[in-house]
Design a protein around this motif. Sequence first.
Motif, PDB file in Angstrom:
ATOM      1  N   GLN A  55       0.825  -1.204   0.000  1.00  0.00           N
ATOM      2  CA  GLN A  55       0.000   0.000   0.000  1.00  0.00           C
ATOM      3  C   GLN A  55       0.865   1.263   0.000  1.00  0.00           C
ATOM      4  O   GLN A  55       0.469   2.297  -0.545  1.00  0.00           O
ATOM      5  CB  GLN A  55      -0.943  -0.007   1.209  1.00  0.00           C
ATOM      6  N   VAL A  56       2.039   1.193   0.580  1.00  0.00           N
ATOM      7  CA  VAL A  56       2.952   2.335   0.601  1.00  0.00           C
ATOM      8  C   VAL A  56       3.369   2.704  -0.821  1.00  0.00           C
ATOM      9  O   VAL A  56       3.371   3.881  -1.197  1.00  0.00           O
ATOM     10  CB  VAL A  56       4.194   2.024   1.476  1.00  0.00           C
ATOM     11  N   ILE A  57       3.674   1.706  -1.634  1.00  0.00           N
ATOM     12  CA  ILE A  57       4.063   1.949  -3.035  1.00  0.00           C
ATOM     13  C   ILE A  57       2.879   2.530  -3.805  1.00  0.00           C
ATOM     14  O   ILE A  57       3.025   3.498  -4.557  1.00  0.00           O
ATOM     15  CB  ILE A  57       4.547   0.648  -3.722  1.00  0.00           C
ATOM     16  N   ARG A  58       1.704   1.975  -3.598  1.00  0.00           N
ATOM     17  CA  ARG A  58       0.507   2.466  -4.305  1.00  0.00           C
ATOM     18  C   ARG A  58       0.192   3.914  -3.924  1.00  0.00           C
ATOM     19  O   ARG A  58      -0.169   4.733  -4.768  1.00  0.00           O
ATOM     20  CB  ARG A  58      -0.681   1.564  -4.000  1.00  0.00           C
ATOM     21  N   THR A  59       0.326   4.230  -2.654  1.00  0.00           N
ATOM     22  CA  THR A  59       0.088   5.598  -2.186  1.00  0.00           C
ATOM     23  C   THR A  59       1.099   6.550  -2.809  1.00  0.00           C
ATOM     24  O   THR A  59       0.732   7.624  -3.287  1.00  0.00           O
ATOM     25  CB  THR A  59       0.159   5.668  -0.648  1.00  0.00           C
ATOM     26  N   ALA A  60       2.355   6.162  -2.819  1.00  0.00           N
ATOM     27  CA  ALA A  60       3.410   6.995  -3.407  1.00  0.00           C
ATOM     28  C   ALA A  60       3.141   7.244  -4.888  1.00  0.00           C
ATOM     29  O   ALA A  60       3.322   8.358  -5.378  1.00  0.00           O
ATOM     30  CB  ALA A  60       4.770   6.330  -3.224  1.00  0.00           C
ATOM     31  N   GLU A  61       2.691   6.237  -5.579  1.00  0.00           N
ATOM     32  CA  GLU A  61       2.395   6.380  -7.005  1.00  0.00           C
ATOM     33  C   GLU A  61       1.263   7.389  -7.231  1.00  0.00           C
ATOM     34  O   GLU A  61       1.358   8.252  -8.105  1.00  0.00           O
ATOM     35  CB  GLU A  61       2.009   5.022  -7.591  1.00  0.00           C
ATOM     36  N   MET A  62       0.217   7.320  -6.435  1.00  0.00           N
ATOM     37  CA  MET A  62      -0.922   8.230  -6.588  1.00  0.00           C
ATOM     38  C   MET A  62      -0.521   9.682  -6.372  1.00  0.00           C
ATOM     39  O   MET A  62      -1.088  10.585  -6.978  1.00  0.00           O
ATOM     40  CB  MET A  62      -2.042   7.871  -5.605  1.00  0.00           C
ATOM     41  N   ASP A  64       2.598  11.037  -6.759  1.00  0.00           N
ATOM     42  CA  ASP A  64       3.835  11.426  -7.447  1.00  0.00           C
ATOM     43  C   ASP A  64       4.990  11.632  -6.471  1.00  0.00           C
ATOM     44  O   ASP A  64       5.769  12.577  -6.594  1.00  0.00           O
ATOM     45  CB  ASP A  64       3.634  12.677  -8.311  1.00  0.00           C
ATOM     46  N   ILE A  65       5.078  10.750  -5.488  1.00  0.00           N
ATOM     47  CA  ILE A  65       6.200  10.761  -4.546  1.00  0.00           C
ATOM     48  C   ILE A  65       7.395  10.134  -5.243  1.00  0.00           C
ATOM     49  O   ILE A  65       7.288   9.063  -5.840  1.00  0.00           O
ATOM     50  CB  ILE A  65       5.825  10.015  -3.246  1.00  0.00           C
ATOM     51  N   VAL A  66       8.514  10.817  -5.205  1.00  0.00           N
ATOM     52  CA  VAL A  66       9.718  10.404  -5.928  1.00  0.00           C
ATOM     53  C   VAL A  66      10.430   9.261  -5.222  1.00  0.00           C
ATOM     54  O   VAL A  66      10.972   8.358  -5.862  1.00  0.00           O
ATOM     55  CB  VAL A  66      10.681  11.614  -6.071  1.00  0.00           C
ATOM     56  N   CYS A  67      10.443   9.300  -3.899  1.00  0.00           N
ATOM     57  CA  CYS A  67      11.289   8.391  -3.123  1.00  0.00           C
ATOM     58  C   CYS A  67      10.615   7.993  -1.822  1.00  0.00           C
ATOM     59  O   CYS A  67      10.015   8.833  -1.155  1.00  0.00           O
ATOM     60  CB  CYS A  67      12.618   9.103  -2.841  1.00  0.00           C
ATOM     61  N   ILE A  68      10.733   6.727  -1.479  1.00  0.00           N
ATOM     62  CA  ILE A  68      10.270   6.233  -0.182  1.00  0.00           C
ATOM     63  C   ILE A  68      11.510   5.832   0.612  1.00  0.00           C
ATOM     64  O   ILE A  68      12.358   5.093   0.113  1.00  0.00           O
ATOM     65  CB  ILE A  68       9.349   5.010  -0.331  1.00  0.00           C
ATOM     66  N   VAL A  69      11.579   6.327   1.840  1.00  0.00           N
ATOM     67  CA  VAL A  69      12.663   5.944   2.752  1.00  0.00           C
ATOM     68  C   VAL A  69      12.054   5.108   3.865  1.00  0.00           C
ATOM     69  O   VAL A  69      11.214   5.602   4.626  1.00  0.00           O
ATOM     70  CB  VAL A  69      13.365   7.177   3.353  1.00  0.00           C
ATOM     71  N   PHE A  70      12.453   3.854   3.943  1.00  0.00           N
ATOM     72  CA  PHE A  70      12.008   2.998   5.036  1.00  0.00           C
ATOM     73  C   PHE A  70      12.958   3.211   6.204  1.00  0.00           C
ATOM     74  O   PHE A  70      14.171   3.067   6.064  1.00  0.00           O
ATOM     75  CB  PHE A  70      11.966   1.532   4.604  1.00  0.00           C
ATOM     76  N   VAL A  71      12.392   3.606   7.340  1.00  0.00           N
ATOM     77  CA  VAL A  71      13.189   3.912   8.530  1.00  0.00           C
ATOM     78  C   VAL A  71      13.335   2.660   9.407  1.00  0.00           C
ATOM     79  O   VAL A  71      12.714   1.634   9.143  1.00  0.00           O
ATOM     80  CB  VAL A  71      12.557   5.079   9.333  1.00  0.00           C
ATOM     81  N   ARG A  72      14.159   2.782  10.442  1.00  0.00           N
ATOM     82  CA  ARG A  72      14.392   1.707  11.404  1.00  0.00           C
ATOM     83  C   ARG A  72      14.914   0.426  10.755  1.00  0.00           C
ATOM     84  O   ARG A  72      14.652  -0.673  11.213  1.00  0.00           O
ATOM     85  CB  ARG A  72      13.138   1.411  12.227  1.00  0.00           C
ATOM     86  N   GLU A  86       8.977  -0.707 -11.351  1.00  0.00           N
ATOM     87  CA  GLU A  86       8.036  -0.565 -12.468  1.00  0.00           C
ATOM     88  C   GLU A  86       7.393   0.810 -12.493  1.00  0.00           C
ATOM     89  O   GLU A  86       7.034   1.320 -13.549  1.00  0.00           O
ATOM     90  CB  GLU A  86       6.947  -1.641 -12.381  1.00  0.00           C
ATOM     91  N   ARG A  87       7.257   1.433 -11.335  1.00  0.00           N
ATOM     92  CA  ARG A  87       6.600   2.735 -11.233  1.00  0.00           C
ATOM     93  C   ARG A  87       7.590   3.897 -11.155  1.00  0.00           C
ATOM     94  O   ARG A  87       7.194   5.045 -11.021  1.00  0.00           O
ATOM     95  CB  ARG A  87       5.678   2.730 -10.012  1.00  0.00           C
ATOM     96  N   GLY A  88       8.868   3.585 -11.207  1.00  0.00           N
ATOM     97  CA  GLY A  88       9.883   4.632 -11.174  1.00  0.00           C
ATOM     98  C   GLY A  88      10.049   5.291  -9.817  1.00  0.00           C
ATOM     99  O   GLY A  88      10.454   6.450  -9.727  1.00  0.00           O
ATOM    100  N   ILE A  89       9.746   4.561  -8.752  1.00  0.00           N
ATOM    101  CA  ILE A  89       9.861   5.092  -7.397  1.00  0.00           C
ATOM    102  C   ILE A  89      11.161   4.577  -6.781  1.00  0.00           C
ATOM    103  O   ILE A  89      11.432   3.374  -6.796  1.00  0.00           O
ATOM    104  CB  ILE A  89       8.650   4.680  -6.534  1.00  0.00           C
ATOM    105  N   ILE A  90      11.938   5.474  -6.232  1.00  0.00           N
ATOM    106  CA  ILE A  90      13.203   5.123  -5.612  1.00  0.00           C
ATOM    107  C   ILE A  90      12.939   4.645  -4.189  1.00  0.00           C
ATOM    108  O   ILE A  90      12.160   5.261  -3.464  1.00  0.00           O
ATOM    109  CB  ILE A  90      14.156   6.342  -5.594  1.00  0.00           C
ATOM    110  N   ILE A  91      13.607   3.567  -3.797  1.00  0.00           N
ATOM    111  CA  ILE A  91      13.443   3.015  -2.455  1.00  0.00           C
ATOM    112  C   ILE A  91      14.782   3.062  -1.723  1.00  0.00           C
ATOM    113  O   ILE A  91      15.785   2.559  -2.221  1.00  0.00           O
ATOM    114  CB  ILE A  91      12.953   1.547  -2.494  1.00  0.00           C
ATOM    115  N   LEU A  92      14.758   3.674  -0.538  1.00  0.00           N
ATOM    116  CA  LEU A  92      15.927   3.731   0.336  1.00  0.00           C
ATOM    117  C   LEU A  92      15.575   3.098   1.668  1.00  0.00           C
ATOM    118  O   LEU A  92      14.402   3.055   2.057  1.00  0.00           O
ATOM    119  CB  LEU A  92      16.362   5.182   0.587  1.00  0.00           C
ATOM    120  N   SER A  93      16.600   2.640   2.386  1.00  0.00           N
ATOM    121  CA  SER A  93      16.411   2.125   3.739  1.00  0.00           C
ATOM    122  C   SER A  93      17.493   2.726   4.631  1.00  0.00           C
ATOM    123  O   SER A  93      18.661   2.750   4.255  1.00  0.00           O
ATOM    124  CB  SER A  93      16.511   0.600   3.749  1.00  0.00           C
TER     125      SER A  93
END
Length: 115
Positions: A55-62, A64-72, A86-93
Amino acid sequence: MTVRDVRDKLGAKVLAGENHLDEEVRSACGSDMMSDVLAFSKDHSVLLTGLCNPQVIRTAEMLDIVCIVFVRGKKPDESMLLMAEERGIIILSTGHRMFSACGLLYEAGLHGGAI
């Protein structure tokens, strides 16, 4: 600020979207509640979260969030990483907690703005 700057400030690891680190980000949002993220509707932003589900990826796509940073130190599974790619979203941890990660980015000049 670019995603590369975000990565460097947080000492984060790139899990998806390595080729897009020069994308510009203009604001940030930190939340584990996707309903709150939906209320935050700025594009070219970074989402910091400890919630690790598709759901986090789907929300980001809706939004136009460029990057998701997973904390902890959270790390999404392979299906989530593929979905992000596939959606062009950058993922960091990052190992930082939400409060610390948001504070570091705020101190570096990345703000969320008022609602």
